[in-house]
Write a protein that holds these residues in place. Structure first.
Motif, PDB file in Angstrom:
ATOM      1  N   SER A  70      48.708  12.260 -15.548  1.00 29.45           N
ATOM      2  CA  SER A  70      48.689  11.686 -14.195  1.00 29.45           C
ATOM      3  C   SER A  70      50.098  11.574 -13.635  1.00 29.45           C
ATOM      4  CB  SER A  70      48.057  10.290 -14.220  1.00 29.45           C
ATOM      5  OG  SER A  70      46.753  10.354 -14.728  1.00 29.45           O
TER       6      SER A  70
ATOM      7  N   ASN B 262      51.417  15.082 -12.668  1.00 34.12           N
ATOM      8  CA  ASN B 262      50.679  15.651 -11.531  1.00 34.12           C
ATOM      9  C   ASN B 262      50.909  14.852 -10.251  1.00 34.12           C
ATOM     10  OD1 ASN B 262      49.596  17.575 -13.190  1.00 34.12           O
ATOM     11  ND2 ASN B 262      47.593  16.600 -13.389  1.00 34.12           N
ATOM     12  N   ASN B 263      50.845  13.532 -10.363  1.00 37.10           N
ATOM     13  CA  ASN B 263      50.927  12.691  -9.166  1.00 37.10           C
ATOM     14  C   ASN B 263      52.310  12.748  -8.529  1.00 37.10           C
ATOM     15  OD1 ASN B 263      48.348  12.068  -9.872  1.00 37.10           O
ATOM     16  ND2 ASN B 263      48.718   9.912 -10.341  1.00 37.10           N
TER      17      ASN B 263
ATOM     18  N   ARG C 236      39.590  16.064  -8.910  1.00 42.09           N
ATOM     19  CA  ARG C 236      39.745  16.397 -10.337  1.00 42.09           C
ATOM     20  C   ARG C 236      39.266  15.246 -11.214  1.00 42.09           C
ATOM     21  NH1 ARG C 236      44.960  17.916  -9.139  1.00 42.09           N
ATOM     22  NH2 ARG C 236      45.824  16.228 -10.401  1.00 42.09           N
TER      23      ARG C 236
ATOM     24  N   ASP D 189      36.076  14.681 -14.556  1.00 47.17           N
ATOM     25  CA  ASP D 189      36.535  14.409 -15.916  1.00 47.17           C
ATOM     26  C   ASP D 189      35.441  13.725 -16.726  1.00 47.17           C
ATOM     27  OD1 ASP D 189      37.963  13.336 -18.193  1.00 47.17           O
ATOM     28  OD2 ASP D 189      39.795  13.638 -17.048  1.00 47.17           O
ATOM     29  N   ASP D 190      35.093  14.316 -17.867  1.00 48.79           N
ATOM     30  CA  ASP D 190      33.992  13.735 -18.644  1.00 48.79           C
ATOM     31  C   ASP D 190      34.439  12.606 -19.568  1.00 48.79           C
ATOM     32  OD1 ASP D 190      35.310  15.203 -20.548  1.00 48.79           O
ATOM     33  OD2 ASP D 190      33.717  16.690 -20.812  1.00 48.79           O
TER      34      ASP D 190
HETATM   35  P1  FAD Z   1      45.219  19.680 -18.176  1.00 46.44           P
HETATM   36  O1  FAD Z   1      46.340  20.537 -18.619  1.00 46.44           O
HETATM   37  O2  FAD Z   1      43.902  20.260 -17.819  1.00 46.44           O
HETATM   38  O3  FAD Z   1      44.983  18.489 -19.219  1.00 46.44           O
HETATM   39  C1  FAD Z   1      45.972  17.519 -19.508  1.00 46.44           C
HETATM   40  C2  FAD Z   1      45.634  16.777 -20.779  1.00 46.44           C
HETATM   41  O4  FAD Z   1      44.391  16.081 -20.657  1.00 46.44           O
HETATM   42  C3  FAD Z   1      45.498  17.708 -21.955  1.00 46.44           C
HETATM   43  O5  FAD Z   1      46.059  17.056 -23.056  1.00 46.44           O
HETATM   44  C4  FAD Z   1      44.006  17.884 -22.096  1.00 46.44           C
HETATM   45  O6  FAD Z   1      43.676  18.153 -23.440  1.00 46.44           O
HETATM   46  C5  FAD Z   1      43.483  16.562 -21.648  1.00 46.44           C
HETATM   47  N1  FAD Z   1      42.159  16.647 -21.029  1.00 46.44           N
HETATM   48  C6  FAD Z   1      41.879  17.157 -19.811  1.00 46.44           C
HETATM   49  N2  FAD Z   1      40.573  17.038 -19.563  1.00 46.44           N
HETATM   50  C7  FAD Z   1      40.024  16.451 -20.644  1.00 46.44           C
HETATM   51  C8  FAD Z   1      38.723  16.043 -20.987  1.00 46.44           C
HETATM   52  N3  FAD Z   1      37.705  16.209 -20.133  1.00 46.44           N
HETATM   53  N4  FAD Z   1      38.509  15.458 -22.195  1.00 46.44           N
HETATM   54  C9  FAD Z   1      39.531  15.273 -23.041  1.00 46.44           C
HETATM   55  N5  FAD Z   1      40.799  15.618 -22.773  1.00 46.44           N
HETATM   56  C10 FAD Z   1      41.028  16.208 -21.598  1.00 46.44           C
HETATM   57  N6  FAD Z   1      44.825  13.131 -13.267  1.00 46.44           N
HETATM   58  C11 FAD Z   1      45.795  13.111 -12.331  1.00 46.44           C
HETATM   59  O7  FAD Z   1      46.385  14.161 -12.065  1.00 46.44           O
HETATM   60  N7  FAD Z   1      46.120  11.967 -11.671  1.00 46.44           N
HETATM   61  C12 FAD Z   1      45.498  10.764 -11.919  1.00 46.44           C
HETATM   62  O8  FAD Z   1      45.857   9.762 -11.316  1.00 46.44           O
HETATM   63  C13 FAD Z   1      44.473  10.750 -12.895  1.00 46.44           C
HETATM   64  N8  FAD Z   1      43.807   9.608 -13.198  1.00 46.44           N
HETATM   65  C14 FAD Z   1      42.806   9.635 -14.114  1.00 46.44           C
HETATM   66  C15 FAD Z   1      42.084   8.470 -14.373  1.00 46.44           C
HETATM   67  C16 FAD Z   1      41.026   8.479 -15.287  1.00 46.44           C
HETATM   68  C17 FAD Z   1      40.253   7.216 -15.541  1.00 46.44           C
HETATM   69  C18 FAD Z   1      40.693   9.691 -15.962  1.00 46.44           C
HETATM   70  C19 FAD Z   1      39.547   9.712 -16.933  1.00 46.44           C
HETATM   71  C20 FAD Z   1      41.391  10.849 -15.700  1.00 46.44           C
HETATM   72  C21 FAD Z   1      42.455  10.849 -14.794  1.00 46.44           C
HETATM   73  N9  FAD Z   1      43.192  11.997 -14.528  1.00 46.44           N
HETATM   74  C22 FAD Z   1      44.169  11.979 -13.560  1.00 46.44           C
HETATM   75  C23 FAD Z   1      42.973  13.227 -15.279  1.00 46.44           C
HETATM   76  C24 FAD Z   1      42.151  14.201 -14.497  1.00 46.44           C
HETATM   77  O9  FAD Z   1      40.792  13.870 -14.574  1.00 46.44           O
HETATM   78  C25 FAD Z   1      42.355  15.626 -15.013  1.00 46.44           C
HETATM   79  O10 FAD Z   1      42.071  15.703 -16.406  1.00 46.44           O
HETATM   80  C26 FAD Z   1      43.786  16.086 -14.815  1.00 46.44           C
HETATM   81  O11 FAD Z   1      44.209  15.807 -13.489  1.00 46.44           O
HETATM   82  C27 FAD Z   1      43.874  17.570 -15.086  1.00 46.44           C
HETATM   83  O12 FAD Z   1      45.206  17.914 -14.841  1.00 46.44           O
HETATM   84  P2  FAD Z   1      45.851  19.225 -15.476  1.00 46.44           P
HETATM   85  O13 FAD Z   1      45.006  20.377 -15.064  1.00 46.44           O
HETATM   86  O14 FAD Z   1      47.289  19.232 -15.111  1.00 46.44           O
HETATM   87  O15 FAD Z   1      45.781  18.859 -16.969  1.00 46.44           O
END
Ligand code: FAD
Length: 147
Positions: free
Chosen positions: A34, A37-38, A71, A75-76
């Protein structure tokens, strides 16, 4: 006033299964992703996890907040993502945090008495404004303590 500044408030149900270490690792990973990305798209905010729920605030330009939230909804690691508020705002409340993490210390338990300590933090019973105020008060206290 910046005309393109929005604040989104949601809560969701945790779907990460495991003990405290598993949860800590998952939340550390979510926060690391986060923050990178943010920062890139000008989104700030705070994340809270307690009693099986997440609560999160996202602030920034409309299209950036929408893209991040899109996104997040896919997210699961959580489910039942429920939007509590999405409004234009005059200024950021979490301007110095690409994604802060609040509410995690035992000290914060006191705050939860405000929102129902016995039942735990249950944002499903809260309005967007109440959830925002809860995260903001925790953030202010944590910034104060670490300043
Ligand atoms: P990726 O390169 O796709 O993944 C980054 C990391 O997360 C890796 O280590 C990967 O293994 C892991 N990951 C990704 N998806 C999963 C999954 N489904 N299960 C297990 N591990 C996983 N993203 C933001 O950018 N900003 C936010 O503010 C933000 N807040 C979030 C709040 C919550 C409660 C949750 C559950 C997720 C949040 N995310 C946030 C994550 C978001 O859902 C995406 O996973 C993320 O933005 C993907 O970014 P990426 O493609 O750069 O990362």
């Amino acid at each position: 006033m910046n005309g393109d500044l929005y604040r989104l408030v949601y809560y969701s149900r945790n779907m990460i299964v495991g003990n405290g270490q598993v949860l800590d690792a998952a939340i550390t990973s979510i926060l690391a992703t986060s923050r990178v990305n943010n920062e890139r798209v000008g989104v700030t905010g705070a994340l809270m996890f307690n009693s099986g729920c997440f609560g999160q605030i996202l602030e920034g330009p409309l299209t950036a907040v929408e893209a991040v939230f899109e996104r997040i909804q896919q997210d699961d690691r959580h489910s039942d993502v429920s939007l509590l508020g999405f409004d234009q705002v005059p200024e950021r409340a979490f301007g110095s945090w690409s994604m802060g993490y609040v509410g995690n210390s035992p000290r914060d338990a006191d705050h939860f008495s405000l929102v129902g300590r016995d039942s735990g933090f249950d944002p499903s019973t809260m309005s967007g404004a109440a959830l925002f105020e809860t995260l903001l008060s925790l953030a202010i206290e944590e910034e104060h303590l670490t300043a």
